[in-house]
Design a protein around this motif. Sequence first.
Motif, PDB file in Angstrom:
ATOM      1  N   GLN A 132      -3.832  -6.617   1.316  1.00 60.40           N
ATOM      2  CA  GLN A 132      -4.249  -5.567   0.379  1.00 60.40           C
ATOM      3  C   GLN A 132      -4.459  -4.173   1.239  1.00 60.40           C
ATOM      4  O   GLN A 132      -4.547  -4.239   2.211  1.00 60.40           O
ATOM      5  N   TRP A 133      -4.364  -2.957   0.452  1.00 59.14           N
ATOM      6  CA  TRP A 133      -4.872  -1.947   0.971  1.00 59.14           C
ATOM      7  C   TRP A 133      -6.028  -1.175   0.042  1.00 59.14           C
ATOM      8  O   TRP A 133      -6.019  -1.379  -1.258  1.00 59.14           O
ATOM      9  N   THR A 134      -7.059  -0.783   0.756  1.00 59.89           N
ATOM     10  CA  THR A 134      -8.166  -0.155   0.174  1.00 59.89           C
ATOM     11  C   THR A 134      -7.836   1.292   0.042  1.00 59.89           C
ATOM     12  O   THR A 134      -7.451   1.778   1.205  1.00 59.89           O
ATOM     13  N   GLN A 135      -8.112   1.955  -1.181  1.00 61.00           N
ATOM     14  CA  GLN A 135      -8.099   3.450  -1.295  1.00 61.00           C
ATOM     15  C   GLN A 135      -9.542   3.731  -1.352  1.00 61.00           C
ATOM     16  O   GLN A 135     -10.207   3.395  -2.376  1.00 61.00           O
ATOM     17  N   LYS A 136      -9.736   4.705  -0.419  1.00 60.85           N
ATOM     18  CA  LYS A 136     -10.990   5.291  -0.323  1.00 60.85           C
ATOM     19  C   LYS A 136     -11.061   6.700  -0.720  1.00 60.85           C
ATOM     20  O   LYS A 136     -10.183   7.601  -0.075  1.00 60.85           O
ATOM     21  N   VAL A 137     -11.504   7.252  -1.960  1.00 57.40           N
ATOM     22  CA  VAL A 137     -11.235   8.564  -2.402  1.00 57.40           C
ATOM     23  C   VAL A 137     -12.762   9.151  -2.256  1.00 57.40           C
ATOM     24  O   VAL A 137     -13.890   8.902  -2.180  1.00 57.40           O
ATOM     25  N   SER A 150      -6.573  -3.337  -3.405  1.00 55.41           N
ATOM     26  CA  SER A 150      -5.700  -4.069  -4.180  1.00 55.41           C
ATOM     27  C   SER A 150      -4.114  -4.293  -3.639  1.00 55.41           C
ATOM     28  O   SER A 150      -4.005  -3.450  -2.363  1.00 55.41           O
ATOM     29  N   THR A 151      -3.273  -4.537  -3.959  1.00 55.70           N
ATOM     30  CA  THR A 151      -1.999  -5.033  -3.495  1.00 55.70           C
ATOM     31  C   THR A 151      -0.946  -3.874  -3.998  1.00 55.70           C
ATOM     32  O   THR A 151      -0.956  -3.964  -5.128  1.00 55.70           O
ATOM     33  N   TRP A 152      -0.226  -3.215  -3.033  1.00 53.18           N
ATOM     34  CA  TRP A 152       0.712  -2.456  -3.432  1.00 53.18           C
ATOM     35  C   TRP A 152       2.020  -3.550  -3.931  1.00 53.18           C
ATOM     36  O   TRP A 152       2.237  -4.499  -3.539  1.00 53.18           O
ATOM     37  N   VAL A 153       2.613  -3.198  -5.092  1.00 54.62           N
ATOM     38  CA  VAL A 153       3.965  -3.953  -5.770  1.00 54.62           C
ATOM     39  C   VAL A 153       4.946  -3.017  -5.626  1.00 54.62           C
ATOM     40  O   VAL A 153       5.043  -1.860  -5.869  1.00 54.62           O
ATOM     41  N   HIS A 154       5.868  -3.863  -5.332  1.00 55.36           N
ATOM     42  CA  HIS A 154       7.406  -3.258  -5.102  1.00 55.36           C
ATOM     43  C   HIS A 154       8.593  -4.393  -5.748  1.00 55.36           C
ATOM     44  O   HIS A 154       8.616  -5.195  -5.028  1.00 55.36           O
ATOM     45  N   VAL A 155       8.434  -4.114  -6.958  1.00 56.90           N
ATOM     46  CA  VAL A 155       9.407  -4.779  -7.829  1.00 56.90           C
ATOM     47  C   VAL A 155      10.267  -4.099  -8.776  1.00 56.90           C
ATOM     48  O   VAL A 155       9.844  -3.144  -9.372  1.00 56.90           O
ATOM     49  N   ASP A 156      11.647  -4.611  -8.882  1.00 59.64           N
ATOM     50  CA  ASP A 156      12.455  -4.079  -9.940  1.00 59.64           C
ATOM     51  C   ASP A 156      12.529  -2.413  -9.743  1.00 59.64           C
ATOM     52  O   ASP A 156      12.624  -1.768 -10.665  1.00 59.64           O
ATOM     53  N   GLY A 157      12.791  -2.121  -8.550  1.00 58.31           N
ATOM     54  CA  GLY A 157      12.582  -0.622  -8.198  1.00 58.31           C
ATOM     55  C   GLY A 157      11.332   0.224  -8.570  1.00 58.31           C
ATOM     56  O   GLY A 157      11.544   1.393  -8.289  1.00 58.31           O
ATOM     57  N   GLU A 158      10.559  -0.581  -8.631  1.00 60.00           N
ATOM     58  CA  GLU A 158       9.106   0.295  -9.026  1.00 60.00           C
ATOM     59  C   GLU A 158       8.239   0.046  -7.762  1.00 60.00           C
ATOM     60  O   GLU A 158       7.977  -0.972  -6.962  1.00 60.00           O
ATOM     61  N   TYR A 160       3.975   0.769  -7.027  1.00 56.93           N
ATOM     62  CA  TYR A 160       2.936   1.138  -7.463  1.00 56.93           C
ATOM     63  C   TYR A 160       1.505   0.443  -7.066  1.00 56.93           C
ATOM     64  O   TYR A 160       1.637  -0.661  -6.596  1.00 56.93           O
ATOM     65  N   TRP A 161       0.390   1.101  -7.020  1.00 60.97           N
ATOM     66  CA  TRP A 161      -0.679   0.364  -6.679  1.00 60.97           C
ATOM     67  C   TRP A 161      -1.591   0.612  -7.825  1.00 60.97           C
ATOM     68  O   TRP A 161      -2.011   1.689  -8.313  1.00 60.97           O
ATOM     69  N   SER A 162      -2.431  -0.374  -8.024  1.00 58.76           N
ATOM     70  CA  SER A 162      -3.347  -0.303  -9.165  1.00 58.76           C
ATOM     71  C   SER A 162      -4.712  -1.099  -8.961  1.00 58.76           C
ATOM     72  O   SER A 162      -4.875  -1.997  -8.361  1.00 58.76           O
ATOM     73  N   ASN A 163      -5.772  -0.290  -9.583  1.00 59.78           N
ATOM     74  CA  ASN A 163      -7.152  -0.992  -9.258  1.00 59.78           C
ATOM     75  C   ASN A 163      -8.108  -0.356 -10.144  1.00 59.78           C
ATOM     76  O   ASN A 163      -8.108   0.975 -10.522  1.00 59.78           O
ATOM     77  N   ILE A 188      -3.482   4.113 -11.402  1.00 64.19           N
ATOM     78  CA  ILE A 188      -2.450   3.462 -10.869  1.00 64.19           C
ATOM     79  C   ILE A 188      -1.687   4.729 -10.116  1.00 64.19           C
ATOM     80  O   ILE A 188      -1.298   5.773 -10.693  1.00 64.19           O
ATOM     81  N   HIS A 189      -1.361   4.588  -8.839  1.00 64.44           N
ATOM     82  CA  HIS A 189      -0.591   5.553  -8.091  1.00 64.44           C
ATOM     83  C   HIS A 189       0.937   4.957  -7.913  1.00 64.44           C
ATOM     84  O   HIS A 189       1.247   3.826  -7.741  1.00 64.44           O
ATOM     85  N   GLU A 190       1.801   5.592  -8.717  1.00 63.98           N
ATOM     86  CA  GLU A 190       3.108   5.159  -8.712  1.00 63.98           C
ATOM     87  C   GLU A 190       4.045   6.163  -8.077  1.00 63.98           C
ATOM     88  O   GLU A 190       4.130   7.247  -8.426  1.00 63.98           O
ATOM     89  N   ILE A 191       4.919   5.654  -7.295  1.00 62.58           N
ATOM     90  CA  ILE A 191       6.072   6.426  -6.421  1.00 62.58           C
ATOM     91  C   ILE A 191       7.193   6.904  -7.489  1.00 62.58           C
ATOM     92  O   ILE A 191       7.650   5.748  -7.655  1.00 62.58           O
ATOM     93  N   THR A 192       7.839   8.030  -7.258  1.00 60.48           N
ATOM     94  CA  THR A 192       8.820   8.197  -8.354  1.00 60.48           C
ATOM     95  C   THR A 192       9.628   8.713  -7.643  1.00 60.48           C
ATOM     96  O   THR A 192       9.792   9.299  -6.519  1.00 60.48           O
ATOM     97  N   ALA A 193      10.961   8.983  -8.352  1.00 60.67           N
ATOM     98  CA  ALA A 193      12.241   9.647  -7.612  1.00 60.67           C
ATOM     99  C   ALA A 193      11.890  11.123  -7.192  1.00 60.67           C
ATOM    100  O   ALA A 193      12.576  11.644  -6.465  1.00 60.67           O
TER     101      ALA A 193
END
Length: 300
Positions: A132-137, A150-158, A160-163, A188-193
């Motif tokens: 997992q990665w901790t995000q500290k803001v 939480s765990t970064w997720v890389h599936v079906d072209g997506e 994202y990280w959610s916590n 939810i941090h989601e990387i997009t095109a």
Amino acid sequence: MITKSLYFSAVMALTCSLGFSQDKKQQDIKSIKSMCGCYEVKFNFAETFQYAKDSATYKPSQTKHESALEWVELLEDTPNKIVMQHLLIVSDDMIIKHWRQDWLYENTELYSFDKNNSWKYKKLDPKAVKGQWTQKVFQVDDSPRYEGSSTWVHVDGENYWSNVADAPLPRREQTKRNDYNVLKRRNIHEITATGWNHEQDNAKLIRDDNGKDVLLAEEKGFDVYTKVPDSKCIAGQKWWKENNALWKNVRDKWQTLFDRHKDLNLEAKVDRKALYSLLFDLKPNATKAESDAIIDKFVK
């Protein structure tokens, strides 16, 4: 007795597992670092549901739509820690230090927001944060805001990280609302095109001294970061070069406080001034002793 074939199979399985873990980690790092650079940002917030006992007198927050130009500077880049500083570019002559996000791999220490400028120190089980990665803001003055692992997720072209993490009231609410004291944030941090999105599903809570929560309202947040050429953020890059030393001193001071591994309690104001106001008044060549002394005044 272990045969050679079984031994070989076990070694191969372990090697493949380690290889997959490292490939996954590199994907994570790529996603995190892709949030750096120059972005046109649209901030959107709307209160969605209200649960106040007196609905006739309850005043929900107004829907918010704002735009900004933001530079995200990569401050630290190591295999297990990535630090990124956000800067709001109002004009070439007006740059505002914004929030900061640190990403730590398999981190076992958190400062979890409680209420009323108080954070509880928590130790996590290493097994629970494996991979997992901790995000500290952090706030604009580099004091803590919220943290989660939480765990970064890389599936079906997506990607994202959610916590879910508790946080103090956002600045957009601090001067307008005093009827709740905790914002439970689902981030939810989601990387997009075209950049990345910061989506939020937040609960506005009233928390008493016994830790009991009452849900007052919910809100939706959707911040869209659209990548633009770095040349549009030259003013932010220049400002950071001039002010980096000052804010490194500030970060270092906070780190000494975090390294105590104790709960953290802060004053909201000292001499009727907020911490960020005093730090923002410092000149870029201010000494570490000056910034340290200001922060010390706020630590209870």
